[in-house]
Design a protein around this motif. Structure first.
Motif, PDB file in Angstrom:
ATOM      1  N   SER A  41       0.586  -1.408  -0.306  1.00  0.00           N
ATOM      2  CA  SER A  41      -0.097  -0.046   0.234  1.00  0.00           C
ATOM      3  C   SER A  41       0.695   1.076   0.062  1.00  0.00           C
ATOM      4  CB  SER A  41      -0.959  -0.043   1.371  1.00  0.00           C
ATOM      5  OG  SER A  41      -0.391  -0.374   2.673  1.00  0.00           O
ATOM      6  N   GLU A  42       2.030   1.380   0.058  1.00  0.00           N
ATOM      7  CA  GLU A  42       2.924   2.548   0.218  1.00  0.00           C
ATOM      8  C   GLU A  42       3.160   3.123   1.099  1.00  0.00           C
ATOM      9  OE1 GLU A  42       2.942   4.093  -3.426  1.00  0.00           O
ATOM     10  OE2 GLU A  42       4.371   2.500  -5.031  1.00  0.00           O
ATOM     11  N   THR A  43       2.586   2.146   2.426  1.00  0.00           N
ATOM     12  CA  THR A  43       2.278   3.523   3.927  1.00  0.00           C
ATOM     13  C   THR A  43       3.171   2.768   4.992  1.00  0.00           C
ATOM     14  OG1 THR A  43       0.664   1.679   4.152  1.00  0.00           O
ATOM     15  CG2 THR A  43       0.077   3.777   3.266  1.00  0.00           C
ATOM     16  N   ASN A  44       3.068   3.027   6.007  1.00  0.00           N
ATOM     17  CA  ASN A  44       3.432   2.610   6.960  1.00  0.00           C
ATOM     18  C   ASN A  44       2.174   1.800   8.645  1.00  0.00           C
ATOM     19  OD1 ASN A  44       2.948   4.658   8.790  1.00  0.00           O
ATOM     20  ND2 ASN A  44       4.048   5.724   7.310  1.00  0.00           N
ATOM     21  N   VAL A  45       3.368   0.907   9.673  1.00  0.00           N
ATOM     22  CA  VAL A  45       2.599   0.556  10.009  1.00  0.00           C
ATOM     23  C   VAL A  45       1.936   1.315  10.864  1.00  0.00           C
ATOM     24  CG1 VAL A  45       2.993  -1.313  12.130  1.00  0.00           C
ATOM     25  CG2 VAL A  45       4.130  -1.639  10.296  1.00  0.00           C
ATOM     26  N   ALA A  46       2.459   2.551  11.480  1.00  0.00           N
ATOM     27  CA  ALA A  46       1.721   3.720  11.980  1.00  0.00           C
ATOM     28  C   ALA A  46       0.284   4.084  11.685  1.00  0.00           C
ATOM     29  CB  ALA A  46       2.258   5.340  12.004  1.00  0.00           C
ATOM     30  N   ALA A  47       0.647   3.805   9.674  1.00  0.00           N
ATOM     31  CA  ALA A  47      -1.078   4.449   9.611  1.00  0.00           C
ATOM     32  C   ALA A  47      -2.263   3.022   9.534  1.00  0.00           C
ATOM     33  CB  ALA A  47      -0.234   4.027   8.096  1.00  0.00           C
ATOM     34  N   ILE A  48      -1.339   1.975   9.280  1.00  0.00           N
ATOM     35  CA  ILE A  48      -2.245   0.552  10.274  1.00  0.00           C
ATOM     36  C   ILE A  48      -2.630   0.851  11.509  1.00  0.00           C
ATOM     37  CG2 ILE A  48      -2.498  -1.309   9.831  1.00  0.00           C
ATOM     38  CD1 ILE A  48      -0.767  -1.520   8.008  1.00  0.00           C
ATOM     39  N   HIS A  49      -2.305   1.297  12.574  1.00  0.00           N
ATOM     40  CA  HIS A  49      -2.891   1.102  13.530  1.00  0.00           C
ATOM     41  C   HIS A  49      -3.028   2.684  13.410  1.00  0.00           C
ATOM     42  CE1 HIS A  49      -0.254  -2.144  14.805  1.00  0.00           C
ATOM     43  NE2 HIS A  49       0.840  -1.250  14.638  1.00  0.00           N
ATOM     44  N   TYR A  50      -3.026   3.401  13.081  1.00  0.00           N
ATOM     45  CA  TYR A  50      -4.031   5.215  13.091  1.00  0.00           C
ATOM     46  C   TYR A  50      -5.399   4.709  12.794  1.00  0.00           C
ATOM     47  CZ  TYR A  50      -5.754   9.835  12.045  1.00  0.00           C
ATOM     48  OH  TYR A  50      -6.989  10.544  11.701  1.00  0.00           O
ATOM     49  N   HIS A  51      -5.588   3.473  12.467  1.00  0.00           N
ATOM     50  CA  HIS A  51      -6.703   3.866  11.102  1.00  0.00           C
ATOM     51  C   HIS A  51      -7.437   3.000  11.616  1.00  0.00           C
ATOM     52  CE1 HIS A  51      -6.594   6.930   7.427  1.00  0.00           C
ATOM     53  NE2 HIS A  51      -5.166   6.884   7.500  1.00  0.00           N
ATOM     54  N   PHE A  52      -7.193   1.760  11.946  1.00  0.00           N
ATOM     55  CA  PHE A  52      -7.338   0.513  12.519  1.00  0.00           C
ATOM     56  C   PHE A  52      -7.729   0.012  13.784  1.00  0.00           C
ATOM     57  CE2 PHE A  52      -6.970   0.192   7.316  1.00  0.00           C
ATOM     58  CZ  PHE A  52      -8.067   0.307   7.326  1.00  0.00           C
ATOM     59  N   GLY A  53      -6.118   0.175  14.734  1.00  0.00           N
ATOM     60  CA  GLY A  53      -5.584  -0.206  15.407  1.00  0.00           C
ATOM     61  C   GLY A  53      -5.123  -1.335  15.751  1.00  0.00           C
ATOM     62  N   SER A  54      -5.805  -2.244  15.172  1.00  0.00           N
ATOM     63  CA  SER A  54      -5.180  -4.050  15.005  1.00  0.00           C
ATOM     64  C   SER A  54      -5.379  -4.754  13.838  1.00  0.00           C
ATOM     65  CB  SER A  54      -5.719  -4.241  16.005  1.00  0.00           C
ATOM     66  OG  SER A  54      -6.929  -5.445  15.815  1.00  0.00           O
ATOM     67  N   LYS A  55      -4.534  -5.677  13.480  1.00  0.00           N
ATOM     68  CA  LYS A  55      -4.210  -6.617  12.434  1.00  0.00           C
ATOM     69  C   LYS A  55      -5.764  -7.093  12.597  1.00  0.00           C
ATOM     70  CE  LYS A  55      -2.362 -10.563   9.972  1.00  0.00           C
ATOM     71  NZ  LYS A  55      -1.347 -11.980  10.394  1.00  0.00           N
ATOM     72  N   GLU A  56      -6.424  -7.315  13.295  1.00  0.00           N
ATOM     73  CA  GLU A  56      -7.939  -8.414  13.712  1.00  0.00           C
ATOM     74  C   GLU A  56      -8.837  -6.890  12.765  1.00  0.00           C
ATOM     75  OE1 GLU A  56      -8.621  -9.234  17.264  1.00  0.00           O
ATOM     76  OE2 GLU A  56      -7.510 -11.609  16.929  1.00  0.00           O
ATOM     77  N   ALA A  57      -8.785  -5.751  13.616  1.00  0.00           N
ATOM     78  CA  ALA A  57      -9.592  -4.614  12.911  1.00  0.00           C
ATOM     79  C   ALA A  57      -9.493  -4.567  11.518  1.00  0.00           C
ATOM     80  CB  ALA A  57      -9.196  -3.384  13.706  1.00  0.00           C
ATOM     81  N   LEU A  58      -8.574  -4.522  11.045  1.00  0.00           N
ATOM     82  CA  LEU A  58      -8.203  -3.991   9.581  1.00  0.00           C
ATOM     83  C   LEU A  58      -8.308  -5.470   8.626  1.00  0.00           C
ATOM     84  CD1 LEU A  58      -6.601  -2.621   7.151  1.00  0.00           C
ATOM     85  CD2 LEU A  58      -4.904  -4.349   7.169  1.00  0.00           C
ATOM     86  N   ILE A  59      -8.576  -6.513   9.239  1.00  0.00           N
ATOM     87  CA  ILE A  59      -9.649  -8.219   8.402  1.00  0.00           C
ATOM     88  C   ILE A  59     -10.803  -7.922   8.772  1.00  0.00           C
ATOM     89  CG2 ILE A  59      -9.592 -10.231   9.095  1.00  0.00           C
ATOM     90  CD1 ILE A  59      -6.915 -10.776   9.957  1.00  0.00           C
ATOM     91  N   ARG A  60     -11.623  -6.892   9.979  1.00  0.00           N
ATOM     92  CA  ARG A  60     -13.032  -7.478   9.727  1.00  0.00           C
ATOM     93  C   ARG A  60     -13.443  -5.799   8.867  1.00  0.00           C
ATOM     94  NH1 ARG A  60     -16.414  -8.862  13.576  1.00  0.00           N
ATOM     95  NH2 ARG A  60     -14.717  -9.569  15.492  1.00  0.00           N
ATOM     96  N   GLU A  61     -12.315  -4.817   8.879  1.00  0.00           N
ATOM     97  CA  GLU A  61     -12.884  -3.777   7.626  1.00  0.00           C
ATOM     98  C   GLU A  61     -12.525  -4.483   6.038  1.00  0.00           C
ATOM     99  OE1 GLU A  61     -13.956   0.170   6.442  1.00  0.00           O
ATOM    100  OE2 GLU A  61     -13.366  -1.010   8.301  1.00  0.00           O
ATOM    101  N   VAL A  62     -11.805  -5.518   6.030  1.00  0.00           N
ATOM    102  CA  VAL A  62     -11.715  -6.090   4.505  1.00  0.00           C
ATOM    103  C   VAL A  62     -12.630  -6.826   4.401  1.00  0.00           C
ATOM    104  CG1 VAL A  62     -10.494  -7.626   3.235  1.00  0.00           C
ATOM    105  CG2 VAL A  62      -9.422  -5.400   4.753  1.00  0.00           C
ATOM    106  N   LEU A  63     -12.851  -7.476   4.901  1.00  0.00           N
ATOM    107  CA  LEU A  63     -14.181  -8.853   4.658  1.00  0.00           C
ATOM    108  C   LEU A  63     -15.606  -8.050   4.848  1.00  0.00           C
ATOM    109  CD1 LEU A  63     -13.660 -11.341   7.691  1.00  0.00           C
ATOM    110  CD2 LEU A  63     -13.230 -11.852   5.014  1.00  0.00           C
ATOM    111  N   GLN A  64     -15.638  -6.525   5.830  1.00  0.00           N
ATOM    112  CA  GLN A  64     -16.298  -5.856   5.421  1.00  0.00           C
ATOM    113  C   GLN A  64     -17.105  -4.813   3.692  1.00  0.00           C
ATOM    114  OE1 GLN A  64     -18.023  -3.366   8.783  1.00  0.00           O
ATOM    115  NE2 GLN A  64     -19.298  -1.999   7.587  1.00  0.00           N
ATOM    116  N   THR A  65     -15.625  -4.823   3.664  1.00  0.00           N
ATOM    117  CA  THR A  65     -15.552  -3.998   2.128  1.00  0.00           C
ATOM    118  C   THR A  65     -16.330  -4.364   0.928  1.00  0.00           C
ATOM    119  OG1 THR A  65     -14.020  -2.489   2.881  1.00  0.00           O
ATOM    120  CG2 THR A  65     -14.605  -2.428   0.936  1.00  0.00           C
ATOM    121  N   VAL A  66     -15.667  -5.790   0.937  1.00  0.00           N
ATOM    122  CA  VAL A  66     -16.408  -6.637  -0.010  1.00  0.00           C
ATOM    123  C   VAL A  66     -16.970  -7.632   0.058  1.00  0.00           C
ATOM    124  CG1 VAL A  66     -13.394  -7.455  -0.689  1.00  0.00           C
ATOM    125  CG2 VAL A  66     -14.705  -8.595   1.026  1.00  0.00           C
ATOM    126  N   ALA A  67     -17.280  -7.180   1.088  1.00  0.00           N
ATOM    127  CA  ALA A  67     -18.870  -8.109   1.425  1.00  0.00           C
ATOM    128  C   ALA A  67     -20.534  -7.396   1.670  1.00  0.00           C
ATOM    129  CB  ALA A  67     -18.873  -9.534   2.522  1.00  0.00           C
TER     130      ALA A  67
END
Length: 226
Positions: A41-67
């Motif tokens: 994504s050409e970003t950094n880990v800080a950006a992931i933590h800022y927008h999602f907080g955790s890997k698990e929250a990111l997984i949930r967001e990905v599933l919701q985005t496509v489902a």
């Protein structure tokens, strides 16, 4: 009609979600690292933590985005006929199966990646991924089981659940078969079965599933002989 998955409004958030979708679909939820996602994504880990907080929250967001677009379109198609026994079984089955098939043919390929994600989650289930998937799909599944019974009054609730599950399994298989890296049905049939044609898949699969739903109930198993 193809209905691409909506992208999150924030560009950095969008880049992370779309990159994570592809990384998770390729590597699996457990094996994928945040480093791989930030590189893609050409970003950094800080950006992931800022927008999602955790890997698990990111997984949930990905599933919701496509489902979400798939389930929304399913419900919209189902609502085109009124509730109750007047519903056409063919219409109910098409509303269930056509949206993910048509979305899988979207030029971005995001819909096909959703099938890969679900197959990954089923191959290596975890309490979290199970919970995330169930949250996205359970209410829609129950809605369609009832719609199938409304459209086919002789169908018991038990048989409706079994046959709903078989229909979803067949749909996931044919969408994954259409992956350019696989194309087994196309090869076996010598090109007779074009799994790059979503409308051909919808026609064939709806006819197959409707016939299965109208089949006689399965006979109860007889007790084993001593």
């Amino acid at each position: 009609m193809n209905t691409p998955a909506p992208k999150p409004k924030d560009s950095t958030r969008s880049k992370i979600v779309m990159a994570a979708l592809r990384v998770f679909a390729t590597r699996g939820f457990e094996a994928a690292s945040l480093k791989e996602i930030t590189t893609a994504s050409e970003t950094n880990v800080a950006a992931i933590h800022y927008h999602f907080g955790s890997k698990e929250a990111l997984i949930r967001e990905v599933l919701q985005t496509v489902a979400d677009p798939v389930n929304q379109l399913r419900r919209e198609m189902l609502a085109q006929q009124p509730d109750g026994p007047g519903r056409s079984l063919e219409h109910v089955v098409e509303a269930l199966l056509a949206p993910p098939i048509r979305l899988s043919a979207d030029a971005t390929g995001d819909g096909r990646l959703l099938t890969r994600l679900i197959l990954q989650a089923r191959a290596l289930p975890s309490e979290f991924t199970n919970s995330a998937l169930f949250q996205q799909y359970d209410s829609t599944a129950l809605l369609f089981v009832q719609a199938l019974m409304d459209a086919e009054p002789g169908l018991s609730r038990q048989d409706a659940f079994w046959r709903y599950a078989f229909a979803i399994g067949a749909m996931h298989y044919i969408v994954s078969d259409a992956d350019a890296a696989y194309h087994r049905l196309n090869r076996l049939s010598g090109g007779l079965c074009d799994t790059d044609d979503p409308e051909a898949i919808v026609r064939q699969l709806v006819a197959f599933v409707v016939a299965g739903l109208r089949a006689r109930p399965a006979s109860p198993s007889s007790p084993s002989s001593p």
